[in-house]
Design an enzyme around this catalytic site. Sequence first.
Site, PDB file in Angstrom:
ATOM      1  N   GLU A 159      -5.147  -8.655   0.520  1.00 24.82           N
ATOM      2  CA  GLU A 159      -5.680  -8.402   1.671  1.00 24.82           C
ATOM      3  C   GLU A 159      -7.130  -8.075   1.452  1.00 24.82           C
ATOM      4  O   GLU A 159      -7.656  -7.390   0.356  1.00 24.82           O
ATOM      5  CB  GLU A 159      -5.305  -7.111   2.181  1.00 24.82           C
ATOM      6  CG  GLU A 159      -3.903  -7.335   2.978  1.00 24.82           C
ATOM      7  CD  GLU A 159      -3.463  -5.875   3.604  1.00 24.82           C
ATOM      8  OE1 GLU A 159      -4.418  -5.211   3.960  1.00 24.82           O
ATOM      9  OE2 GLU A 159      -2.244  -5.524   3.787  1.00 24.82           O
ATOM     10  N   GLU A 175       0.852  -1.423  -0.065  1.00 23.38           N
ATOM     11  CA  GLU A 175      -0.169   0.015   0.143  1.00 23.38           C
ATOM     12  C   GLU A 175       0.848   1.314  -0.093  1.00 23.38           C
ATOM     13  O   GLU A 175       0.842   1.797   0.907  1.00 23.38           O
ATOM     14  CB  GLU A 175      -0.893   0.019   1.287  1.00 23.38           C
ATOM     15  CG  GLU A 175      -1.932  -1.336   0.998  1.00 23.38           C
ATOM     16  CD  GLU A 175      -2.993  -1.213   2.048  1.00 23.38           C
ATOM     17  OE1 GLU A 175      -2.873  -0.291   3.041  1.00 23.38           O
ATOM     18  OE2 GLU A 175      -4.003  -1.871   1.970  1.00 23.38           O
TER      19      GLU A 175
HETATM   20  C1  BGC Z   1      -3.180  -2.465   5.695  1.00 23.86           C
HETATM   21  C2  BGC Z   1      -3.181  -3.257   7.193  1.00 23.86           C
HETATM   22  C3  BGC Z   1      -4.322  -2.897   7.906  1.00 23.86           C
HETATM   23  C4  BGC Z   1      -5.604  -3.254   7.114  1.00 23.86           C
HETATM   24  C5  BGC Z   1      -6.851  -2.677   7.617  1.00 23.86           C
HETATM   25  C6  BGC Z   1      -4.367  -2.287   5.172  1.00 23.86           C
HETATM   26  O1  BGC Z   1      -4.503  -1.006   4.690  1.00 23.86           O
HETATM   27  O2  BGC Z   1      -2.130  -3.245   4.626  1.00 23.86           O
HETATM   28  O3  BGC Z   1      -2.004  -3.055   7.552  1.00 23.86           O
HETATM   29  O4  BGC Z   1      -4.195  -3.432   9.106  1.00 23.86           O
HETATM   30  O5  BGC Z   1      -5.532  -2.562   5.955  1.00 23.86           O
HETATM   31  O6  BGC Z   1      -6.843  -1.355   7.905  1.00 23.86           O
END
Ligand code: BGC
Length: 456
Positions: free
Chosen positions: A356, A161
Amino acid sequence: MFPKDFVWGVASSAYQVEGTDPDDGCGKNVWDEFVRSGRVYEQQTADVSCDHMHRYKEDFALMRLLGIKNYRFSLSWSRILPAGTGKVNGKAVQMYRDMILCMKENGIRPFITMFHWEFPYELFKKGGWLNEDVVEWFGEYAKVVAENFSDLCTDFITINEPQCAIGLGHLNGVHAPGMKYSIPETFQMAHNLMKAHGQAVINLRKYAKQKIRVGYAPTCGVAYPATESADDIAAAKKVYFGFENPMDNWTWNVAWFSDPVFLGEYPKEGLEKFADYLPEITEEDMQLIHQPLDFVGQNIYNGYMIRCGADGDPEYVDRAPGTAKTGTGWPVTPEALYYGIRFLTERYRLPLYITENGMSDLDNISADGQVHDRERITFLDAYLGAVQRAINEGMPVIGYFLWTFLDNFEWAEGYKERFGLVYVDYTTQRRIAKDSAYWYREVMRMNGENLSCNQP
Ligand code: BGC
């Protein structure tokens, strides 16, 4: 249906789970300073967090029990190189090697992210992302990573990110290092970051001990169409790769951070809109940034609705009152996953991992001692249905990493909300697998067959 070799996994990051140890030989990073500045929820810190650095054996055993076979995690740059460059901390190398070996003993395939936001403090003092030397610094770190871990691991991601690392950290200042730089400075940083990515790809491959696969994991909300009409879809796609955001929020941009990396050029519309703020960009820079990659990684959590207006221009559409939200207040929008995958595939044409996706909630332990996180199951069931739809339509999605395994330190939000499949009691460090963990185990075991979208 999901392909047979689909990579089902979970993701985490070093700073959010590891904790610290007085004897760990670790260097300071920008988050260590930021948490002491009182800008994290309830002045919480990540000094202990899930204490994963001391408990990883139990954690990987639990992963195995929960059927998890792929784990995306990150290395802490200043744990490995306490000053960011130069002397390597042997204890850290040993710890990560032991962790990876332990993953493997538990049948878990490691996916390493090199940088998930904890920038070495010593290098921040030298200008951080603003200093062009960061390309060399990050390159050196990549060499150390390849030399020490590529015999055990074949899958690498350079940067997590970049939008947040630069935007939240240096434009809005809500994340470490908590600064508000000028807009031109942030463009210089973003450019340096992408060059650093390119140098890292070169060095990872150059010093790797076997053939490795390398990718990049940016993010952003997804513009998705209000209806499935061709006009609405085209409008959403235009906004997704477009430049609608105001300058003080410019880093929320997909094309700016991905076109150079995957296509070798900055988007024309952005070059025009941002012309007054840009650093010098040379042909050589673009070549460095544009290294061949094996996959697109994208972190996708939610999206916003767009339709084609009467005049043919895209319009933002409000969601109905009462539309579902997560604990963070993020809208529940499974469409974002389908359209994100579709738009990214049409533009970048590479195999794609959702690196993610997941949701936070205010999970609690019930009287029966269990954590019944029904909302998370509902959320994941819908989002995974959207992934399946993309796959059914021929999009090359090769894996999905659920954020996250353990509840953990959610950056500036501290421990306020919980994103994990596994509940962590931060007083006792006891882990309790939530209902969603057992549900996800079945999803992985059945390769998605038990998702609602596959029920009659
Ligand atoms: C990030 C994580 C974060 C997750 C939830 C992503 O933006 O890579 O580190 O915990 O989102 O906010």
